[in-house]
Write a protein that holds these residues in place. Structure first.
Motif, PDB file in Angstrom:
ATOM      1  N   GLN A  66       0.819  -1.212   0.000  1.00 61.52           N
ATOM      2  CA  GLN A  66       0.000   0.000   0.000  1.00 61.52           C
ATOM      3  C   GLN A  66       0.852   1.261   0.000  1.00 61.52           C
ATOM      4  OE1 GLN A  66      -2.734  -1.230   3.432  1.00 61.52           O
ATOM      5  NE2 GLN A  66      -4.121  -0.184   2.037  1.00 61.52           N
TER       6      GLN A  66
ATOM      7  N   TYR B   8      -3.680  -9.405  -3.741  1.00 67.83           N
ATOM      8  CA  TYR B   8      -3.964  -7.988  -3.459  1.00 67.83           C
ATOM      9  C   TYR B   8      -4.126  -7.253  -4.780  1.00 67.83           C
ATOM     10  CZ  TYR B   8      -2.666  -3.129  -2.303  1.00 67.83           C
ATOM     11  OH  TYR B   8      -2.615  -1.763  -2.196  1.00 67.83           O
ATOM     12  N   VAL B  10      -5.185  -3.439  -6.488  1.00 73.19           N
ATOM     13  CA  VAL B  10      -5.496  -2.021  -6.301  1.00 73.19           C
ATOM     14  C   VAL B  10      -6.591  -1.638  -7.291  1.00 73.19           C
ATOM     15  CG1 VAL B  10      -4.630   0.345  -6.383  1.00 73.19           C
ATOM     16  CG2 VAL B  10      -3.135  -1.500  -5.602  1.00 73.19           C
ATOM     17  N   LEU B  31     -10.721  -3.408   1.098  1.00 74.30           N
ATOM     18  CA  LEU B  31      -9.822  -2.796   2.092  1.00 74.30           C
ATOM     19  C   LEU B  31      -9.935  -1.276   1.974  1.00 74.30           C
ATOM     20  CD1 LEU B  31      -7.403  -2.755   4.105  1.00 74.30           C
ATOM     21  CD2 LEU B  31      -5.891  -3.026   2.143  1.00 74.30           C
ATOM     22  N   GLY B  34      -8.471   0.142   6.759  1.00 67.14           N
ATOM     23  CA  GLY B  34      -7.783  -1.028   7.315  1.00 67.14           C
ATOM     24  C   GLY B  34      -7.596  -1.007   8.818  1.00 67.14           C
ATOM     25  N   LEU B  51      -7.781  -9.316  -1.428  1.00 65.98           N
ATOM     26  CA  LEU B  51      -8.048  -7.996  -0.853  1.00 65.98           C
ATOM     27  C   LEU B  51      -8.134  -6.995  -1.994  1.00 65.98           C
ATOM     28  CD1 LEU B  51      -5.873  -7.161   2.294  1.00 65.98           C
ATOM     29  CD2 LEU B  51      -8.241  -7.927   2.176  1.00 65.98           C
ATOM     30  N   ASP B  53      -8.087  -3.197  -2.669  1.00 69.72           N
ATOM     31  CA  ASP B  53      -7.734  -1.929  -2.036  1.00 69.72           C
ATOM     32  C   ASP B  53      -8.525  -0.796  -2.680  1.00 69.72           C
ATOM     33  OD1 ASP B  53      -6.577   0.289  -0.886  1.00 69.72           O
ATOM     34  OD2 ASP B  53      -4.509  -0.419  -1.109  1.00 69.72           O
ATOM     35  N   ASN B  55      -8.352   2.379  -1.658  1.00 73.88           N
ATOM     36  CA  ASN B  55      -7.777   3.683  -1.321  1.00 73.88           C
ATOM     37  C   ASN B  55      -7.394   4.539  -2.526  1.00 73.88           C
ATOM     38  OD1 ASN B  55      -7.500   3.940   1.737  1.00 73.88           O
ATOM     39  ND2 ASN B  55      -6.841   1.835   1.339  1.00 73.88           N
ATOM     40  N   THR B  74     -14.266   6.465   1.208  1.00 75.85           N
ATOM     41  CA  THR B  74     -12.887   6.377   1.710  1.00 75.85           C
ATOM     42  C   THR B  74     -12.366   7.713   2.247  1.00 75.85           C
ATOM     43  OG1 THR B  74     -11.993   6.710  -0.506  1.00 75.85           O
ATOM     44  CG2 THR B  74     -12.274   4.426   0.223  1.00 75.85           C
TER      45      THR B  74
END
Lengths: 164, 279
Positions: A66, B8, B10, B31, B34, B51, B53, B55, B74
């Motif tokens: 991240q 994972y 994005v 996610l 988190g 997951l 993400d 963000n 978010t």
């Protein structure tokens, strides 16, 4: 594995990491930056706090992937091997640490707080509710952050009060 | 390595997020900040295979329009805390949400969708009569927040559906609100919490929303307490009576830190205080 590019304390790193690797473990085990401490690993103790693009965050609650494309600052990035920062100097003057385990996280959270203006004592206490310290009783930590916030530090070349 | 291995992804947009969640099915988790999900991963309470993400999906932002404030899923809790558009009730409640540093990362939508029975933001959203916007394979829908919460960590969101926005009514004329909470330590989960939103006109309470949380498995509006207040002039006696009534309306399970009887009493005290401060 995912390739990430992260700038840590001003230095650019390209690393292939497993997706499940936590940022704390990336910093400590991959980059050798063991100043970021690992305590509870579920966001309660605050020891692992680092700054992500300037914002204080829990390193244990972020995946290293991240942080791709981001800047991370750890406690090693505050003074490096140079003179202590004003905040660190205040911690030293006030004996705001004993065992030092919680200190890196508190310094990083406090640096973020100070970068947003001059906090009140209540705001400093509130910040510290997110950091467990078992040695000091917190009062000297609050004093140190408050002093750093007020900018009331003596210049480095002035003699320090006796006993410090 | 603490979490189990997972894939994972994005998501760079809402569409990408929904597609990834659809592909992952029941083994996929979105996610957001988190601050609740990653502890559960670290403790291996959750073992997702994927997951997603959110963000970087562009789901953040605070927009004021037509008497309400739309908060992207978010949006960080810290951002809402600093926003001039945040409802006074929300601004009062946010300092109780975790800690300064966890609010820097924790999101508004994540907290609402996580639906912890002791979470402050869900209680505020219900107390204010707010709405939730969700989007999934069958499109977008908007519904009252009160219809979202079922029990601990359980919502009426459909499989593959994502909470994308919360809608918070702006304060109306003559409105006053207050939030009350007791926790063992600053930043801990609440033992009990209460929110009151009252609209006053010419010395009389015209509308009332009173809701409690932590002593219930989801944020719960107390209709009987609201009915007691409406049409009456606010007074300390009325607030006390409302608190006493609220205490009879909850049935907390209790735990090692507090007995059911104590939590009922606490509910009454907090409801009374909230009503008194909202007058």
């Amino acid at each position: 594995m995912t390739e990430i590019e992260v700038v840590v304390n001003g230095q650019r790193h390209r690393e292939a990491v497993e997706d499940r690797l936590l940022l704390t473990d990336f910093l400590r085990q991959r980059l050798g930056l063991t100043g970021t401490h690992v305590g509870c690993e579920h966001g309660v103790c605050g020891c692992c706090t680092v700054r992500l693009d300037g914002v204080a965050v829990r390193g244990c609650l972020l995946l290293a992937v991240q942080a791709d494309g981001c800047e991370v600052q750890t406690v090693e990035g505050l003074a490096g091997s140079g003179p202590l920062t004003a905040l660190q100097e205040a911690f030293r003057r006030h004996f705001a640490l004993q065992c030092g385990f919680c200190t890196p996280g508190i310094l990083m959270a406090a640096e973020d707080l100070l970068s947003r203006g001059t906090p009140t004592r209540d705001e400093i206490v509130d910040l510290l509710s997110g950091h467990l310290c078992r040695c000091t009783g917190y009062a000297p930590i609050v004093d140190a952050i408050e002093e750093a916030a007020a900018g009331a530090l003596p210049p480095a070349d002035e003699p320090r009060p006796e006993g410090t | 390595m603490k979490p189990v291995p997972f894939r994972y992804v994005v998501a760079r947009s809402l569409e990408e997020a929904l597609a990834a969640l659809a592909e992952g099915g029941d083994d996929a988790k979105p996610l957001a900040g988190g601050q609740s999900l990653v502890p559960a991963l670290n403790l291996r309470l959750l073992r997702p295979e994927l997951l997603v993400d959110l963000n970087r999906a562009g789901l953040d932002g605070i927009v004021r329009e037509n008497g309400s404030v739309r908060v992207g899923a978010t949006t960080r809790q810290a951002e809402l805390e600093r926003s001039p558009h945040a409802h006074p009730l929300v601004r009062e409640a946010l300092p109780f949400v975790g800690h300064v540093v966890t609010r820097n990362r924790g999101t508004v939508g994540g907290s609402v969708a996580h639906a912890d029975g002791a979470a402050e933001l869900p209680l505020c959203l219900v107390a204010l009569g707010g709405e939730v916007v969700a989007e999934g394979p069958d499109g977008r829908r908007t519904f009252p927040a009160e219809e979202l919460f079922v029990t601990h960590y359980t919502t009426t969101l459909l499989p593959g559906e994502l909470l994308v926005e919360t809608v918070w009514p702006a304060p109306g004329g003559g409105e006053r609100s207050a939030f009350e909470e007791l926790a063992l330590r600053g930043g801990d989960y609440a033992l009990a919490m209460a929110a009151a939103v009252l609209r006053h006109d010419q010395g009389v309470i015209r509308e009332a929303r009173v809701a409690v949380g932590a002593v219930t498995d989801h944020p719960t509006a107390l209709a009987e307490v609201e009915a007691l207040l409406v049409g009456n002039a606010p007074s300390d006696e009325l607030a006390h009576e409302a608190g006493a009534l609220a205490a009879t309306l909850v049935d907390p399970a209790g735990g090692i830190h507090a007995t059911p009887a104590y939590l009922r009493h606490l509910t009454g005290v907090l409801v009374e205080r909230a009503i008194r401060r909202a007058t």
